[in-house]
Scaffold this motif. Structure first.
Motif, PDB file in Angstrom:
ATOM      1  N   ASP A   7       0.799  -1.339  -0.107  1.00 34.45           N
ATOM      2  CA  ASP A   7      -0.145   0.141   0.060  1.00 34.45           C
ATOM      3  C   ASP A   7       0.971   1.286  -0.052  1.00 34.45           C
ATOM      4  N   THR A  78       1.608   2.922   7.102  1.00 30.31           N
ATOM      5  CA  THR A  78       0.281   2.200   6.676  1.00 30.31           C
ATOM      6  C   THR A  78      -0.115   1.686   7.950  1.00 30.31           C
ATOM      7  N   ASP A  79      -1.185   1.253   7.884  1.00 36.27           N
ATOM      8  CA  ASP A  79      -1.959   0.289   9.108  1.00 36.27           C
ATOM      9  C   ASP A  79      -2.233  -1.091   8.581  1.00 36.27           C
ATOM     10  N   ARG A  81      -4.115  -2.315   6.958  1.00 38.10           N
ATOM     11  CA  ARG A  81      -5.254  -2.912   6.626  1.00 38.10           C
ATOM     12  C   ARG A  81      -6.204  -1.762   5.740  1.00 38.10           C
ATOM     13  N   HIS A  83      -5.330   1.677   4.850  1.00 33.30           N
ATOM     14  CA  HIS A  83      -4.956   2.986   5.006  1.00 33.30           C
ATOM     15  C   HIS A  83      -3.560   3.322   4.975  1.00 33.30           C
ATOM     16  N   MET A  85      -1.046   6.749   5.348  1.00 34.88           N
ATOM     17  CA  MET A  85      -1.058   8.469   5.818  1.00 34.88           C
ATOM     18  C   MET A  85       0.089   8.921   5.098  1.00 34.88           C
ATOM     19  N   PHE A 106      -4.722  11.241   3.610  1.00 35.86           N
ATOM     20  CA  PHE A 106      -5.249   9.944   4.226  1.00 35.86           C
ATOM     21  C   PHE A 106      -5.914   9.169   2.996  1.00 35.86           C
ATOM     22  N   THR A 108      -7.474   5.637   1.408  1.00 36.90           N
ATOM     23  CA  THR A 108      -8.268   4.301   1.565  1.00 36.90           C
ATOM     24  C   THR A 108      -7.947   3.372   0.455  1.00 36.90           C
ATOM     25  N   ASP A 116     -10.479   6.410  -1.778  1.00 31.54           N
ATOM     26  CA  ASP A 116     -10.549   7.511  -1.374  1.00 31.54           C
ATOM     27  C   ASP A 116      -9.169   8.501  -0.790  1.00 31.54           C
ATOM     28  N   ASP A 118      -8.167  11.868   1.661  1.00 29.13           N
ATOM     29  CA  ASP A 118      -8.714  13.020   2.233  1.00 29.13           C
ATOM     30  C   ASP A 118      -7.315  13.914   2.469  1.00 29.13           C
TER      31      ASP A 118
END
Length: 132
Positions: A7, A78-79, A81, A83, A85, A106, A108, A116, A118
């Motif tokens: 990601d 990353t997390d 999962r 996401h 940043m 941010f 998705t 997505d 943000d």
């Protein structure tokens, strides 16, 4: 160095493509219904819905700044999962105005594509003044 999470690698590819004006690659990194959220109260603010609208936003940013927009990536996190940043410094000139501002995105991510984004900024008033 540890290998980068897929990601994070996806987001970094997007930053490179954006910096190079490579709309074909950017197109390939997003879902057709991707949404890019721009905060503030300026002509670029709002929810840009759909890959074509997002790409139009990016083209407009390039045109409005006559190609002076530069993004320096500082961190991509990353997390694991879906996401991510990302933090960067944006610099650009527009008419008689210049800007240098720290921002964050941010993301998705689903199925290896961005769905997505943000945008957050350290100085909404400065960004509004620059784009208005």
């Amino acid at each position: 160095m540890m290998s980068e999470h897929p990601d994070c690698a996806l987001v970094r590819r997007g930053y490179v493509a954006f910096s190079e004006g490579d709309m074909e690659t950017l197109n390939s990194l997003m879902t057709a219904d991707a949404v890019y959220h721009v905060p503030g109260h300026n002509p670029l603010s709002g929810h840009h819905k759909g890959r074509d609208a997002v790409l139009d936003l990016f083209r407009r940013m390039g045109e409005e700044t006559k190609g002076t927009l530069q993004i320096q990536v500082e961190a991509v996190l990353t997390d694991g999962r879906g996401h991510v940043m990302a933090f960067h410094t944006a610099r650009a000139d527009r008419g008689d105005r210049g800007i240098e501002v720290r921002e964050g995105l941010f993301f998705t991510i689903m199925g290896g594509k961005v769905t997505d984004v943000d945008l957050c900024t350290e100085d909404l008033d400065q960004v509004d003044a620059f784009w208005s």
